[in-house]
Design a protein around this motif. Structure first.
Motif, short mmCIF file in Angstrom:
data_model
loop_
_atom_site.label_atom_id
_atom_site.label_comp_id
_atom_site.label_asym_id
_atom_site.label_seq_id
_atom_site.Cartn_x
_atom_site.Cartn_y
_atom_site.Cartn_z
N ASP A 44 42.18 52.97 37.41
CA ASP A 44 42.76 52.08 38.02
C ASP A 44 42.72 52.16 39.54
O ASP A 44 42.29 51.46 40.26
N ALA A 45 42.72 53.20 39.89
CA ALA A 45 42.43 53.78 41.41
C ALA A 45 41.11 53.35 41.83
O ALA A 45 40.76 52.92 42.87
N LEU A 46 40.35 53.58 40.85
CA LEU A 46 38.57 53.27 41.38
C LEU A 46 38.59 51.78 41.40
O LEU A 46 37.85 51.35 42.25
N LEU A 47 39.25 51.23 40.51
CA LEU A 47 38.83 49.47 40.55
C LEU A 47 39.60 48.91 41.41
O LEU A 47 39.09 47.94 42.23
N VAL A 48 40.81 49.23 42.03
CA VAL A 48 41.60 48.51 42.76
C VAL A 48 41.98 49.19 44.26
O VAL A 48 42.65 48.82 44.85
N GLY A 49 41.56 50.54 44.32
CA GLY A 49 41.87 51.15 45.50
C GLY A 49 41.10 50.88 46.86
O GLY A 49 39.97 50.19 46.63
N PRO A 54 39.24 55.15 46.15
CA PRO A 54 38.42 55.50 44.87
C PRO A 54 37.74 56.66 44.80
O PRO A 54 37.45 57.54 43.97
N TRP A 55 37.24 57.40 46.15
CA TRP A 55 36.48 58.58 46.34
C TRP A 55 37.50 59.71 45.82
O TRP A 55 37.04 60.77 44.90
N LEU A 56 38.66 59.67 46.53
CA LEU A 56 39.54 60.53 46.19
C LEU A 56 40.17 60.65 44.66
O LEU A 56 40.12 61.78 44.07
N ALA A 57 40.00 59.73 44.12
CA ALA A 57 40.78 59.40 42.72
C ALA A 57 39.45 60.12 41.69
O ALA A 57 39.50 60.69 40.86
N LEU A 58 37.99 59.84 42.15
CA LEU A 58 37.04 60.29 41.61
C LEU A 58 37.02 61.98 41.56
O LEU A 58 36.78 62.85 40.61
#
Length: 230
Positions: A44-49, A54-58
């Protein structure tokens, strides 16, 4: 000309098709659930962040998922006639039965080697609650047997029996044990049976699980870099 002395066989480091495998079902269920939660939040963070989110979520997923796998899905104990193979979160230990000094069960289940090394069996955890439940069942079964022993003798069950279908069960029957304690009992029995066998001799080998440690370390470095650059 003197022929060289035969070398002691080294047990294989990989599981064989005939191995018996012991794993923790609650740990596996918990690991699958945690991976699902982390994956849902991370994707969800990758798609809407936005921005570096998104990089931090990854990076966090790269760090957390291998650790979840290491402590829940990965641990296993493989046994066969020649050796005990322990797959713990970050190490794989292969111990031939001839090198096992003892299997100890207290607050954790452990194998002690002839050299004095100690390795914990992560896949066979000790449950004090399960031990207490087994002890209560054993006490109830013993009390019930004593109340019915006279009735069983009259029915032809014979003296020293526990009540059961068609007569009774011997009082000398093995006591009720927690599931993981029974696994350790089986390991002890196999050790006693095979410790002197020629094929069960060799050396203890330990291998680090770089396939788990590598991704987790990369994720940790990436998280630190992203936090440092702000």
């Amino acid at each position: 000309m003197t022929s060289p002395e035969p070398q002691s066989p080294t047990p294989p480091s990989e599981p064989e098709s005939g191995d018996r495998v012991h794993r923790s079902a609650p740990a596996i269920a918990g690991g699958v659930l945690l991976i699902g939660v982390v994956g849902w939040i991370g994707i969800d963070a990758l798609l809407v962040g936005e921005g570096r989110t998104p990089w931090l979520a990854l990076a966090v997923m790269l760090l957390v998922v291998p650790l979840i796998v290491a402590f829940t899905l990965r641990p296993a104990v493989y046994t066969n006639e020649d050796r005990l193979r322990i797959r713990n979160p970050f190490r794989v230990i292969v111990v031939p039965w001839g090198e096992v000094a003892a299997l100890r069960s207290a607050y954790s289940n452990e194998v002690l080697t002839a050299s004095g090394a100690k390795y914990q069996l992560w896949a066979v955890p000790v449950s004090l609650r399960a031990r207490k439940r087994a002890a209560r069942r054993e006490m109830r079964a013993t009390a019930e047997a004593r109340r019915h022993v006279g009735r069983d003798e009259g029915r032809g069950g014979g003296p020293g029996t526990r009540p059961g279908p068609g007569g009774g069960r011997p009082l000398s029957e093995e006591p009720v044990r927690a599931a993981n304690d029974r696994i350790v009992d089986d390991l002890r029995a196999l050790h006693e049976k095979r410790q002197g066998a020629e094929s069960a001799q060799g050396r203890v080998t330990v291998r680090w699980a770089y396939e788990v440690m590598g991704p987790a370390a990369a994720g940790a470095v990436l998280v630190l870099v992203l936090l440092a650059v702000g």
